[in-house]
Design a protein around this motif. Sequence first.
Motif, PDB file in Angstrom:
ATOM      1  N   GLN A  69       0.820  -1.207   0.000  1.00 50.92           N
ATOM      2  CA  GLN A  69       0.000   0.000   0.000  1.00 50.92           C
ATOM      3  C   GLN A  69       0.855   1.259   0.000  1.00 50.92           C
ATOM      4  O   GLN A  69       0.533   2.236  -0.680  1.00 50.92           O
ATOM      5  CB  GLN A  69      -0.939  -0.015   1.203  1.00 50.92           C
ATOM      6  CG  GLN A  69      -2.043  -1.057   1.107  1.00 50.92           C
ATOM      7  CD  GLN A  69      -3.090  -0.888   2.190  1.00 50.92           C
ATOM      8  OE1 GLN A  69      -3.036   0.046   2.991  1.00 50.92           O
ATOM      9  NE2 GLN A  69      -4.047  -1.807   2.241  1.00 50.92           N
ATOM     10  N   ARG A  70       1.952   1.232   0.755  1.00 47.10           N
ATOM     11  CA  ARG A  70       2.843   2.400   0.752  1.00 47.10           C
ATOM     12  C   ARG A  70       3.436   2.623  -0.632  1.00 47.10           C
ATOM     13  O   ARG A  70       3.545   3.774  -1.093  1.00 47.10           O
ATOM     14  CB  ARG A  70       3.957   2.207   1.793  1.00 47.10           C
ATOM     15  CG  ARG A  70       3.501   2.359   3.220  1.00 47.10           C
ATOM     16  CD  ARG A  70       4.692   2.517   4.159  1.00 47.10           C
ATOM     17  NE  ARG A  70       5.567   1.343   4.134  1.00 47.10           N
ATOM     18  CZ  ARG A  70       5.436   0.299   4.935  1.00 47.10           C
ATOM     19  NH1 ARG A  70       4.452   0.270   5.835  1.00 47.10           N
ATOM     20  NH2 ARG A  70       6.276  -0.719   4.868  1.00 47.10           N
ATOM     21  N   LEU A  71       3.812   1.542  -1.307  1.00 50.36           N
ATOM     22  CA  LEU A  71       4.371   1.663  -2.658  1.00 50.36           C
ATOM     23  C   LEU A  71       3.343   2.244  -3.630  1.00 50.36           C
ATOM     24  O   LEU A  71       3.648   3.173  -4.397  1.00 50.36           O
ATOM     25  CB  LEU A  71       4.845   0.294  -3.146  1.00 50.36           C
ATOM     26  CG  LEU A  71       5.299   0.226  -4.611  1.00 50.36           C
ATOM     27  CD1 LEU A  71       6.577   1.032  -4.809  1.00 50.36           C
ATOM     28  CD2 LEU A  71       5.525  -1.225  -5.039  1.00 50.36           C
ATOM     29  N   LEU A  72       2.112   1.739  -3.583  1.00 50.10           N
ATOM     30  CA  LEU A  72       1.087   2.201  -4.516  1.00 50.10           C
ATOM     31  C   LEU A  72       0.635   3.624  -4.196  1.00 50.10           C
ATOM     32  O   LEU A  72       0.365   4.415  -5.114  1.00 50.10           O
ATOM     33  CB  LEU A  72      -0.100   1.239  -4.489  1.00 50.10           C
ATOM     34  CG  LEU A  72       0.190  -0.186  -4.979  1.00 50.10           C
ATOM     35  CD1 LEU A  72      -1.034  -1.067  -4.839  1.00 50.10           C
ATOM     36  CD2 LEU A  72       0.669  -0.173  -6.425  1.00 50.10           C
ATOM     37  N   ILE A 215       0.624  -9.190 -10.314  1.00 51.14           N
ATOM     38  CA  ILE A 215       1.178  -8.072 -11.065  1.00 51.14           C
ATOM     39  C   ILE A 215       2.448  -7.608 -10.362  1.00 51.14           C
ATOM     40  O   ILE A 215       2.639  -7.844  -9.159  1.00 51.14           O
ATOM     41  CB  ILE A 215       0.176  -6.911 -11.181  1.00 51.14           C
ATOM     42  CG1 ILE A 215      -0.142  -6.331  -9.794  1.00 51.14           C
ATOM     43  CG2 ILE A 215      -1.093  -7.343 -11.894  1.00 51.14           C
ATOM     44  CD1 ILE A 215      -0.827  -4.991  -9.843  1.00 51.14           C
ATOM     45  N   SER A 216       3.304  -6.958 -11.112  1.00 56.20           N
ATOM     46  CA  SER A 216       4.563  -6.485 -10.538  1.00 56.20           C
ATOM     47  C   SER A 216       4.852  -5.081 -11.034  1.00 56.20           C
ATOM     48  O   SER A 216       4.558  -4.733 -12.182  1.00 56.20           O
ATOM     49  CB  SER A 216       5.716  -7.425 -10.918  1.00 56.20           C
ATOM     50  OG  SER A 216       5.873  -7.482 -12.326  1.00 56.20           O
ATOM     51  N   TYR A 217       5.427  -4.290 -10.123  1.00 58.00           N
ATOM     52  CA  TYR A 217       5.895  -2.948 -10.460  1.00 58.00           C
ATOM     53  C   TYR A 217       7.137  -2.670  -9.627  1.00 58.00           C
ATOM     54  O   TYR A 217       7.141  -2.867  -8.396  1.00 58.00           O
ATOM     55  CB  TYR A 217       4.820  -1.897 -10.172  1.00 58.00           C
ATOM     56  CG  TYR A 217       5.266  -0.493 -10.499  1.00 58.00           C
ATOM     57  CD1 TYR A 217       5.418  -0.099 -11.823  1.00 58.00           C
ATOM     58  CD2 TYR A 217       5.568   0.420  -9.503  1.00 58.00           C
ATOM     59  CE1 TYR A 217       5.840   1.182 -12.138  1.00 58.00           C
ATOM     60  CE2 TYR A 217       5.989   1.698  -9.805  1.00 58.00           C
ATOM     61  CZ  TYR A 217       6.133   2.074 -11.124  1.00 58.00           C
ATOM     62  OH  TYR A 217       6.551   3.344 -11.438  1.00 58.00           O
ATOM     63  N   MET A 218       8.208  -2.242 -10.292  1.00 58.72           N
ATOM     64  CA  MET A 218       9.487  -1.999  -9.637  1.00 58.72           C
ATOM     65  C   MET A 218       9.942  -3.247  -8.875  1.00 58.72           C
ATOM     66  O   MET A 218      10.374  -3.177  -7.713  1.00 58.72           O
ATOM     67  CB  MET A 218       9.395  -0.792  -8.697  1.00 58.72           C
ATOM     68  CG  MET A 218       9.162   0.530  -9.422  1.00 58.72           C
ATOM     69  SD  MET A 218       9.122   1.927  -8.297  1.00 58.72           S
ATOM     70  CE  MET A 218      10.803   1.875  -7.655  1.00 58.72           C
ATOM     71  N   GLU A 219       9.789  -4.403  -9.539  1.00 58.95           N
ATOM     72  CA  GLU A 219      10.227  -5.692  -9.016  1.00 58.95           C
ATOM     73  C   GLU A 219       9.504  -6.090  -7.725  1.00 58.95           C
ATOM     74  O   GLU A 219       9.990  -6.933  -6.972  1.00 58.95           O
ATOM     75  CB  GLU A 219      11.740  -5.689  -8.784  1.00 58.95           C
ATOM     76  CG  GLU A 219      12.542  -5.433 -10.059  1.00 58.95           C
ATOM     77  CD  GLU A 219      14.040  -5.468  -9.805  1.00 58.95           C
ATOM     78  OE1 GLU A 219      14.416  -5.592  -8.608  1.00 58.95           O
ATOM     79  OE2 GLU A 219      14.806  -5.375 -10.773  1.00 58.95           O
TER      80      GLU A 219
END
Length: 647
Positions: A69-72, A215-219
């Motif tokens: 959640q912090r990443l998104l 799904i993946s974002y920034m590994e």
Amino acid sequence: MKLPKSAVKPLFSNMGIQGVVPCRFPCGIYPTFFPYGVDKKTRLLYVYGRQSEMKKSIEFKLRTSSAHQRLLLKLLDKGKGIYNLGLSECKKRLNRLRADKEYQTLRSLRRDLKKAKLPTKQVDRLLRDIVTKRYFLTKTDIEKYVKDNAGYLRDGFNAQFAQTLADRAFDTIQKVLYGKSKKVRFKGKWDNILSSVNSKSTDTGIMFDSKTLSISYMEVSIPLVLDYRKDDGYHKWYLQQIVDNYAKHKAFNVSYIRIVRRVIKGHDVFYVQFVIDVRPIGMTDEKVIATNAAIAEHNQSLINNALAGGKPTNRLRLKHAVSSIVEFPTGNKTVEIIRELGLYGQFQTCIDMGPKHFAAFLRSEQYSIAILQPIFDRLKEYADELRILQRKLDRQRRASNPDNYNPNGTLRKGKRLRWKRSQGYIETNNRIKELYRLIRETRKSAIRELSSIIAALSSKVSAEDLSYKTLQKNYGRSVGNFAPSYFMKDIFSKAESAGNENVEIPLIAALSQLCVCGARKKKKLSERLHECNCGCLAQRDVLSAYLWTYYVPNPGEWEGSDPARQYHSEDRLLLTASHRVYPSQTASRRGQGIGFALGLDKRPSSGSCGKTGEYPSENSVRKLMVCKDLKSLIGELGSLSSRILGF
């Protein structure tokens, strides 16, 4: 399709190469459609055939931890900054453009030419040059500005995310430029938040792993939620086809992936949406093979002509192959009943739309249906609770900020007020936001269900070409609560994807002032019942929808229209019933939402007159069904349990 005022030219849906729109699709391609020798840029531009392709968004909930959640949230916060950066620059360029003296002079000249009904092509070209070449107010220039001035916002932020957000900002300011909006709103931290980001393809940005179903974002990998409380196989149907499309066709039919944030009961919940191309359920395998063969031949001829003429192939408008992803075969229960009864695509449908109610007349050889009901009938469930919470919020605001109000209770003026928000105020405000979210989601589900039923019944859909912006100015609250424009767009979209004919009738027809006999009488807006000396009795909106089934370009031809008189003898009981039901409904509901659905069985077994154009005898019996809405009427059409004889 919008029809001119001078004539009505119906648009028949074809599965051929007609009715195409440009669309970018930078994914893998089928080799049969692109022979050797075509440069790579050619594969990035397609034209989709409307009847062989439709877009659909498939949504899955994400199983997020606190770190996810912090990443998104950080991703969306950077997206908010980039969107505001692009919108701010667009607004500055728009202000400089409007201050330009030459631009003002040309705008004034264009208005004069329009009033004189003279061509404005040269003036439009000059205005376009000023906008694009002098002030660089184009989508490409805004994308370049955002790329060069994003600064720290670019760190850990995909370049295509920034491009799509810049495009959003340009589209927003373009509405203001062309008079479709008055002002723009910047994205904030608490209100008007940025709720989604997406790239332009599946090759970069948010990636999908078809093996781990995540799904993946920034590994960082985030799994999908696959178990749902009310699961009828919908998500599994599409997920399996998406996985197969990734494995076999390199995500050929997946346009892009979008991350969506929603605030539910004060908590952030994240979803992923796959925007895919879907083959309509009514399209058979034989039709797919024939369509793909025609598309391949068309694309091959374009490429050969370009190569023979020595022209570049990077701007060829090549058609897209029919999608391999098939639409979910099971709709809502009412649509399944329609299929079982053999009523799918059997009715000619005409709709008279209002700010919160709609009237419709549906006719087939076996049945006729007249409807008058609200678009969304569950608003009353939330209205009382919403009013109580809003009053509570106002009391809390006044208690926390007594200095901002005059002794008589009015708001102070003449200075910039500072507002304090108590914890109770914040909690009440969150409850109101949650209630508005429930209303929005419930309304969307109800409208989609109703539009699916109408589209399933219809082979042709006709409606008045209304200005919903004018409706919004005159009936703002009703339009906001019931969303008539969204309702009509959803009907037309579903009807078009099923291969039906859509017609928009110009307002100049004014069929609400006409009678079947050809007489014209101007009515006040408060007059909701139609009574004519010829004996025709009907509810006004139902009669308007009924007359549209016989609309011709010249209203003067109406009096000599024989088919109208023939069918009127069959459907007159339905119109008379609408006249008699409407006052009783008004009296019983005491001004609340009025709604009824009337069905007439015209089959010979029902006792209706067998000869077309003759009135039924006194001893003949017609099966007339009266229900509260269209959904209830569909069940009655199958069972015919509710009958009113000789109504």
